[in-house]
Structure formats: structure tokens, C-alpha cells
Design a protein around this motif. Structure first.
Motif, PDB file in Angstrom:
ATOM      1  N   GLN A  79       0.860  -1.169   0.000  1.00 30.71           N
ATOM      2  CA  GLN A  79       0.000   0.000   0.000  1.00 30.71           C
ATOM      3  C   GLN A  79       0.904   1.229   0.000  1.00 30.71           C
ATOM      4  N   PRO A  80       0.656   2.224  -0.836  1.00 33.04           N
ATOM      5  CA  PRO A  80       1.504   3.422  -0.820  1.00 33.04           C
ATOM      6  C   PRO A  80       1.532   4.046   0.577  1.00 33.04           C
ATOM      7  N   GLY A  81       2.696   4.539   0.963  1.00 35.28           N
ATOM      8  CA  GLY A  81       2.858   5.180   2.260  1.00 35.28           C
ATOM      9  C   GLY A  81       3.332   4.248   3.363  1.00 35.28           C
ATOM     10  N   LEU A  82       3.595   2.985   3.057  1.00 36.84           N
ATOM     11  CA  LEU A  82       4.040   2.053   4.086  1.00 36.84           C
ATOM     12  C   LEU A  82       5.465   2.358   4.526  1.00 36.84           C
ATOM     13  N   THR A  83       5.656   2.325   5.834  1.00 37.49           N
ATOM     14  CA  THR A  83       6.992   2.394   6.414  1.00 37.49           C
ATOM     15  C   THR A  83       7.319   1.016   6.976  1.00 37.49           C
ATOM     16  N   ILE A  84       8.533   0.836   7.433  1.00 36.41           N
ATOM     17  CA  ILE A  84       8.912  -0.449   8.019  1.00 36.41           C
ATOM     18  C   ILE A  84       8.085  -0.726   9.269  1.00 36.41           C
ATOM     19  N   ASP A  85       7.855   0.288  10.098  1.00 40.18           N
ATOM     20  CA  ASP A  85       7.017   0.099  11.288  1.00 40.18           C
ATOM     21  C   ASP A  85       5.604  -0.366  10.912  1.00 40.18           C
ATOM     22  N   LYS A  86       5.023   0.240   9.892  1.00 39.66           N
ATOM     23  CA  LYS A  86       3.670  -0.149   9.466  1.00 39.66           C
ATOM     24  C   LYS A  86       3.676  -1.562   8.877  1.00 39.66           C
ATOM     25  N   ALA A  87       4.733  -1.894   8.142  1.00 40.93           N
ATOM     26  CA  ALA A  87       4.850  -3.246   7.583  1.00 40.93           C
ATOM     27  C   ALA A  87       4.961  -4.271   8.701  1.00 40.93           C
ATOM     28  N   TYR A 123      17.265  -4.266   7.550  1.00 44.65           N
ATOM     29  CA  TYR A 123      17.814  -4.207   6.200  1.00 44.65           C
ATOM     30  C   TYR A 123      16.703  -4.408   5.176  1.00 44.65           C
ATOM     31  N   ILE A 124      16.869  -3.769   4.034  1.00 40.60           N
ATOM     32  CA  ILE A 124      15.929  -3.936   2.923  1.00 40.60           C
ATOM     33  C   ILE A 124      16.701  -4.437   1.714  1.00 40.60           C
ATOM     34  N   ASP A 125      16.245  -5.545   1.142  1.00 38.85           N
ATOM     35  CA  ASP A 125      16.756  -6.005  -0.147  1.00 38.85           C
ATOM     36  C   ASP A 125      15.840  -5.405  -1.202  1.00 38.85           C
ATOM     37  N   ARG A 126      16.415  -4.626  -2.112  1.00 37.38           N
ATOM     38  CA  ARG A 126      15.629  -3.898  -3.108  1.00 37.38           C
ATOM     39  C   ARG A 126      16.324  -3.969  -4.461  1.00 37.38           C
ATOM     40  N   THR A 127      15.548  -4.035  -5.516  1.00 37.76           N
ATOM     41  CA  THR A 127      16.099  -4.001  -6.863  1.00 37.76           C
ATOM     42  C   THR A 127      16.127  -2.550  -7.332  1.00 37.76           C
ATOM     43  N   ILE A 180       8.880   1.937   2.317  1.00 37.33           N
ATOM     44  CA  ILE A 180       9.194   0.741   1.542  1.00 37.33           C
ATOM     45  C   ILE A 180       8.524   0.841   0.185  1.00 37.33           C
ATOM     46  N   LEU A 181       8.989   0.008  -0.735  1.00 42.69           N
ATOM     47  CA  LEU A 181       8.451  -0.025  -2.093  1.00 42.69           C
ATOM     48  C   LEU A 181       7.947  -1.429  -2.400  1.00 42.69           C
TER      49      LEU A 181
END
Length: 177
Positions: free
Chosen positions: A119-127, A144-148, A164-165
């Protein structure tokens, strides 16, 4: 006067964050798991809704197979517009929208690790909240975030308030205390 200055600075910071997030989503590239809707005004036979597979190919009427992985929404609109303009339609009105983003994943010290709808606007805390919250042993600093990024998988050091994306893989490590 001090209150006015504080409100003004807060507004500028919020606007900057909002613009940065909007810029990130305007450059958002399509990936497997995204659901897109392609609409050509007045041409129901050229409009479709589809979920992108791992291959990322859309079988589009008149244009055939289109590889859309890594394209932005505006690039896909332009590609379809250019393909339909001329021989088939004089001035097609093409619109592409993302109906559902690909999921994100959260692993490690959360109560229910796994994949969740983005969902747009998600942060790590919300996730983490979506995943049932942090466990008692969760580190609030070793995240840590694994991202492309540009087709390459990178690992980013993150904090709990980072946006997050879609497609991100969040890893919450254990704390020692």
C-alpha cells in the motif's frame, strides 16, 4: 513569529518528503506481480487488465507481445500510443494504471513473517504491524531492505520510519538484549 516559522519549516519538510515519494512512484518500474489496467478510450477491444507474470510479457491486441518489465507507466503508455497511432487509430487516448502493486516481504523478528499486499505510504514500522508486530527479541536498529534498483539487487541499511516499495524484502535482525 516563532510558531509561524516552525509551521512553515514543517510544511517545507513534509512537502519535500511528499514530492520525493511522488517522484519515486513516477519512476516506479513495473515488475512481476503488479496488476495493470490498459485503457484506450472508445476502444473496448483494446482495453485489458492483467497481472504481470515472471516473464513480464503482455499479449496486447494488434501489437502482440510486449515486454513490460522495467518500464514505467508513462513509458508503457507511450509505447502503446506509438504502436496504435497511424495505421490503426488516428489519435488514441491511452491510459495505463496500476491496479495492484506487487507484494512486499518481511522476514526475521516479526510475529507473522511473509508476503503482504503493498500500500503506498508504508513504512517499516507499518509493515511490521501488518506482520503482527515485532517480536520481543527484535532489533530496532538492525533492519535491512533487499531492493532491486536499476535491475540490480542491493541491500540497504534501514530505520523503522523508512518508506518501503513494492517488491522490497525487509529483514529484521535479532537484538542481543
Amino acid at each position: 513569529m516563532k510558531n509561524v516559522l516552525t509551521v512553515f519549516l514543517s510544511f517545507l519538510i513534509f512537502a519535500g518528503v511528499s514530492n520525493a515519494q511522488n517522484a519515486a512512484f513516477s519512476q516506479y518500474t513495473l515488475g512481476s506481480g503488479d496488476t495493470v489496467r490498459i485503457t484506450v478510450y472508445g476502444q473496448d477491444d483494446l482495453s485489458l487488465e492483467t497481472r504481470l507474470t515472471d516473464v513480464g510479457v503482455v499479449n496486447y491486441p494488434y501489437l502482440g507481445e510486449i515486454s513490460v518489465l522495467g518500464m514505467t507507466v508513462s513509458q508503457l503508455e507511450t509505447f502503446i500510443y506509438d504502436g496504435l497511432k497511424g495505421d490503426y487509430l488516428v489519435n488514441p487516448s491511452v491510459s495505463v494504471s496500476i491496479i495492484e502493486y506487487r507484494p512486499f516481504f518481511i522476514n526475521g523478528e516479526v510475529k507473522n513473517p511473509g508476503g503482504y499486499p503493498f500500500q503506498p505510504g508504508l513504512t517499516i514500522d507499518k509493515a511490521a504491524a501488518l506482520a503482527g508486530g515485532y517480536t520481543e527479541r527484535a532489533s530496532k536498529t538492525k533492519i535491512y531492505i533487499d531492493r532491486t534498483i536499476n535491475g540490480k539487487q542491493v541491500t540497504l541499511n534501514a530505520n523503522r520510519y523508512m518508506q518501503i516499495l513494492p517488491g522490497d524484502i525487509i529483514n529484521i535482525d535479532q537484538s542481543f538484549f
